[in-house]
Design an enzyme around this catalytic site. Structure first.
Site, PDB file in Angstrom:
ATOM      1  N   LYS A  23      -4.656   5.122  -2.705  1.00 19.93           N
ATOM      2  CA  LYS A  23      -3.745   6.244  -2.992  1.00 19.93           C
ATOM      3  C   LYS A  23      -2.295   5.866  -2.723  1.00 19.93           C
ATOM      4  O   LYS A  23      -1.409   6.107  -3.539  1.00 19.93           O
ATOM      5  CB  LYS A  23      -4.130   7.436  -2.111  1.00 19.93           C
ATOM      6  CG  LYS A  23      -3.150   8.591  -2.168  1.00 19.93           C
ATOM      7  CD  LYS A  23      -3.559   9.710  -1.239  1.00 19.93           C
ATOM      8  CE  LYS A  23      -3.142   9.510   0.199  1.00 19.93           C
ATOM      9  NZ  LYS A  23      -1.751   9.838   0.489  1.00 19.93           N
ATOM     10  N   ASN A  24      -2.057   5.246  -1.559  1.00 22.69           N
ATOM     11  CA  ASN A  24      -0.679   4.963  -1.158  1.00 22.69           C
ATOM     12  C   ASN A  24      -0.039   3.858  -1.991  1.00 22.69           C
ATOM     13  O   ASN A  24       1.170   3.661  -1.918  1.00 22.69           O
ATOM     14  CB  ASN A  24      -0.629   4.597   0.326  1.00 22.69           C
ATOM     15  CG  ASN A  24      -0.899   5.796   1.200  1.00 22.69           C
ATOM     16  OD1 ASN A  24      -0.699   6.937   0.792  1.00 22.69           O
ATOM     17  ND2 ASN A  24      -1.385   5.553   2.414  1.00 22.69           N
ATOM     18  N   ARG A  95       4.853  13.846   0.067  1.00 16.96           N
ATOM     19  CA  ARG A  95       6.004  13.020   0.400  1.00 16.96           C
ATOM     20  C   ARG A  95       6.205  11.858  -0.578  1.00 16.96           C
ATOM     21  O   ARG A  95       7.326  11.477  -0.897  1.00 16.96           O
ATOM     22  CB  ARG A  95       5.826  12.475   1.819  1.00 16.96           C
ATOM     23  CG  ARG A  95       7.021  11.687   2.309  1.00 16.96           C
ATOM     24  CD  ARG A  95       6.864  11.246   3.744  1.00 16.96           C
ATOM     25  NE  ARG A  95       8.017  10.481   4.162  1.00 16.96           N
ATOM     26  CZ  ARG A  95       9.159  10.996   4.563  1.00 16.96           C
ATOM     27  NH1 ARG A  95       9.306  12.288   4.600  1.00 16.96           N
ATOM     28  NH2 ARG A  95      10.172  10.225   4.907  1.00 16.96           N
ATOM     29  N   CYS A 119       1.994  15.671   4.897  1.00 19.13           N
ATOM     30  CA  CYS A 119       1.329  16.047   6.144  1.00 19.13           C
ATOM     31  C   CYS A 119       2.355  16.275   7.253  1.00 19.13           C
ATOM     32  O   CYS A 119       3.321  15.515   7.373  1.00 19.13           O
ATOM     33  CB  CYS A 119       0.368  14.939   6.578  1.00 19.13           C
ATOM     34  SG  CYS A 119      -1.168  14.905   5.636  1.00 19.13           S
ATOM     35  N   ARG A 124       9.795  12.790   9.487  1.00 19.90           N
ATOM     36  CA  ARG A 124       9.901  11.569   8.680  1.00 19.90           C
ATOM     37  C   ARG A 124      11.149  11.707   7.807  1.00 19.90           C
ATOM     38  O   ARG A 124      11.101  12.180   6.688  1.00 19.90           O
ATOM     39  CB  ARG A 124       8.637  11.373   7.839  1.00 19.90           C
ATOM     40  CG  ARG A 124       7.431  11.051   8.696  1.00 19.90           C
ATOM     41  CD  ARG A 124       6.237  10.679   7.853  1.00 19.90           C
ATOM     42  NE  ARG A 124       5.677  11.832   7.190  1.00 19.90           N
ATOM     43  CZ  ARG A 124       4.658  11.765   6.332  1.00 19.90           C
ATOM     44  NH1 ARG A 124       4.144  10.599   6.042  1.00 19.90           N
ATOM     45  NH2 ARG A 124       4.178  12.853   5.775  1.00 19.90           N
ATOM     46  N   ASP A 127      16.725   9.205   5.853  1.00 17.01           N
ATOM     47  CA  ASP A 127      18.025   8.552   6.069  1.00 17.01           C
ATOM     48  C   ASP A 127      18.071   7.135   5.507  1.00 17.01           C
ATOM     49  O   ASP A 127      19.061   6.721   4.901  1.00 17.01           O
ATOM     50  CB  ASP A 127      18.337   8.460   7.575  1.00 17.01           C
ATOM     51  CG  ASP A 127      18.375   9.797   8.248  1.00 17.01           C
ATOM     52  OD1 ASP A 127      17.671  10.697   7.784  1.00 17.01           O
ATOM     53  OD2 ASP A 127      19.109   9.932   9.239  1.00 17.01           O
ATOM     54  N   ASP A 310      -2.704   5.493  10.347  1.00 20.02           N
ATOM     55  CA  ASP A 310      -3.633   6.309   9.562  1.00 20.02           C
ATOM     56  C   ASP A 310      -5.072   6.215  10.072  1.00 20.02           C
ATOM     57  O   ASP A 310      -5.918   7.022   9.676  1.00 20.02           O
ATOM     58  CB  ASP A 310      -3.595   5.890   8.085  1.00 20.02           C
ATOM     59  CG  ASP A 310      -2.425   6.506   7.342  1.00 20.02           C
ATOM     60  OD1 ASP A 310      -1.836   7.466   7.855  1.00 20.02           O
ATOM     61  OD2 ASP A 310      -2.107   6.027   6.240  1.00 20.02           O
ATOM     62  N   ARG A 402      -6.668  15.320  -0.245  1.00 17.10           N
ATOM     63  CA  ARG A 402      -5.505  14.535  -0.662  1.00 17.10           C
ATOM     64  C   ARG A 402      -5.770  13.035  -0.609  1.00 17.10           C
ATOM     65  O   ARG A 402      -5.089  12.267  -1.276  1.00 17.10           O
ATOM     66  CB  ARG A 402      -4.294  14.857   0.238  1.00 17.10           C
ATOM     67  CG  ARG A 402      -3.718  16.248   0.025  1.00 17.10           C
ATOM     68  CD  ARG A 402      -2.418  16.413   0.809  1.00 17.10           C
ATOM     69  NE  ARG A 402      -1.560  15.272   0.563  1.00 17.10           N
ATOM     70  CZ  ARG A 402      -0.932  14.591   1.526  1.00 17.10           C
ATOM     71  NH1 ARG A 402      -1.061  14.943   2.771  1.00 17.10           N
ATOM     72  NH2 ARG A 402      -0.180  13.563   1.213  1.00 17.10           N
TER      73      ARG A 402
END
Length: 443
Positions: A23-24, A95, A119, A124, A127, A310, A402
């Protein structure tokens, strides 16, 4: 009606499970597809709510998208980007969708992207994304919850990240692909998903080197140098770690397929210290088992290649019945112990003080009614429920959905007693049971 998971624990999991695409990684590849005009196709894409949200974000920008369930592929035609605004209604849900900022500002010279959600595991900030884009020459304004970036041209430069932020590294990689000259990102994130993004971009015609190390160099190319591609994303290392944990926690034995074992080196070493056996049986398949009670260990989450944040909550669930006392230190996110109150409901003995958790192994966990507070905390409750004596019910499944494709079928294939049900079904069953009991008493 809200859905819940019902899990009867205490069954050793056995069998085989195949891991879905990461997923990421895939969410970032979908954003990267916006850089090249034409139709790109990404394979090994899991059917997840986050993927659906990202498809909606990309469609909102004017690209055409489709998802093919059969081939597990996403097609993105980015010939035309007609809108530079990624709205709050979508970006606030996830995100990762903030990653379109870098792609849009470099291709369209302007982007308006809502500040991200996701989440609630802690602050988070963005910047590093903003400062990096400004260093490349973008003018940034933050107004009404949106980041507005404009740049008639981006020019490569040296960017040092104070922390190896995965999202900032990815956003700046995308922005730098079409910048003039060379960009060097120092103290870059080193996760496998970063390497996957670099491989995707290079296959597309970009010039990215150093991904997987702390220094990434991107030599800018022209947009006409980029072309649409077909690409297969990497397996999901966190999903793999979850099923490894489930098998080990239940003292079972199973084979994990479609996994890159080197992506889990540090996690594997901790599992072995706990007493698990991990055997490589094929280049992309491992066998895991555990015959006895786990040993207590200490865990400190760190950026890759350290222990993944995670997987911290899953380790905590496993260690809740280990021999001895474990200390878990969460060094990345301040709210990443939200599974603790739920595990305590099951009998876990966990003392938390700031970012440290003292986990004293108990004899057993017992089933309880539980609420998932975020994606990985939810996964830890599934592991705990599989370990526990008796039945557990878990709600707030939208968090778990998710990140885990086909969670129930995959766990059932391993022998778990698990079902997904709605409140209505549960109430109907309860009513039938009560009526049945009344009839029996009347007889």
């Amino acid at each position: 009606m809200a859905e819940k998971l019902k899990i009867k624990g205490g069954i050793p999991l056995k069998g085989e499970v195949s891991i879905s695409g990461a997923k990421n990684a895939v969410l970032k590849l979908m954003a990267a597809a916006l850089l090249a005009k034409g139709e790109s196709k990404i394979y090994n894409v899991p059917e997840l709510t986050d993927v659906t949200i990202m498809l909606n974000v990309i469609e909102q920008l004017g690209a055409k998208t489709s998802y093919d369930k059969e081939s597990k592929s996403v097609t993105i035609d980015a010939s035309d980007i007609t809108n530079i605004t990624a709205k709050y209604e979508l970006v606030s849900q996830m995100r990762a969708s903030f990653i379109v900022l870098g792609a849009l500002v470099t291709r369209c010279k302007e982007a308006i992207v809502a500040l991200p959600g996701g989440c609630a595991i802690g602050e988070r900030r963005v910047d590093f994304h903003i400062k990096g884009l400004e260093a490349l020459g973008a003018k940034i304004k933050i107004e009404n919850g949106y980041v507005h970036a404009k740049a008639s041209r981006l020019v490569g430069t040296d960017i040092y990240l104070d922390i190896p932020s995965v999202g900032a590294t990815e956003n700046l990689m995308l922005a730098a692909v079409l910048a003039e000259g060379s960009t060097r990102i120092q103290n870059a994130a080193q996760e496998p998903e970063i390497i996957d993004l670099a491989n995707f971009l290079n296959t597309m015609g970009a010039d990215v080197s150093g991904a997987g190390t702390s220094e990434i160099v991107i030599n800018g190319v022209k947009i006409n140098d980029l072309h649409p591609i077909e690409y297969t994303t990497i397996p999901d290392r966190i999903e793999a770690g979850t099923y490894m944990s489930a098998i080990i926690a239940t003292k079972g034995k199973g084979i994990i397929r479609n996994v890159f074992p080197n992506h889990l080196t540090f996690f594997n070493s901790k599992l072995i210290k706990m007493g698990a056996s991990i055997k490589l049986i094929e280049p992309t398949a491992i066998e895991v088992c555990c015959k006895s009670k786990l040993n207590a260990i200490n865990v400190v989450t760190q950026p890759y290649p350290g222990f993944p944040t995670d997987l911290q909550s899953l380790a905590m669930a496993m260690l809740s019945t280990a021999n001895g006392v474990s200390i878990i230190t969460e060094s990345l996110y301040e709210n990443r112990f939200m599974q603790v109150p739920e595990l305590r409901k099951m009998g876990a003995d966990i003392h938390q003080e700031r970012n440290h958790a003292l986990v004293k192994g108990v004899k057993k966990l017992t089933g309880a009614n539980l609420k998932a507070s975020d994606l990985r905390a939810g996964a830890s409750l599934v592991i705990a429920a599989l370990m526990a004596e008796g039945c557990s019910n878990i709600e707030n499944l939208h968090h778990i959905d998710r990140g885990y494709e086909l969670l129930v079928p995959k766990l059932k294939a391993l022998g778990a007693d698990i079902e997904r049900y709605t409140e209505k079904e549960s109430q109907t069953t309860l009513t039938q049971q009560v009526k049945g009991n009344m009839n029996e008493s009347q007889v």
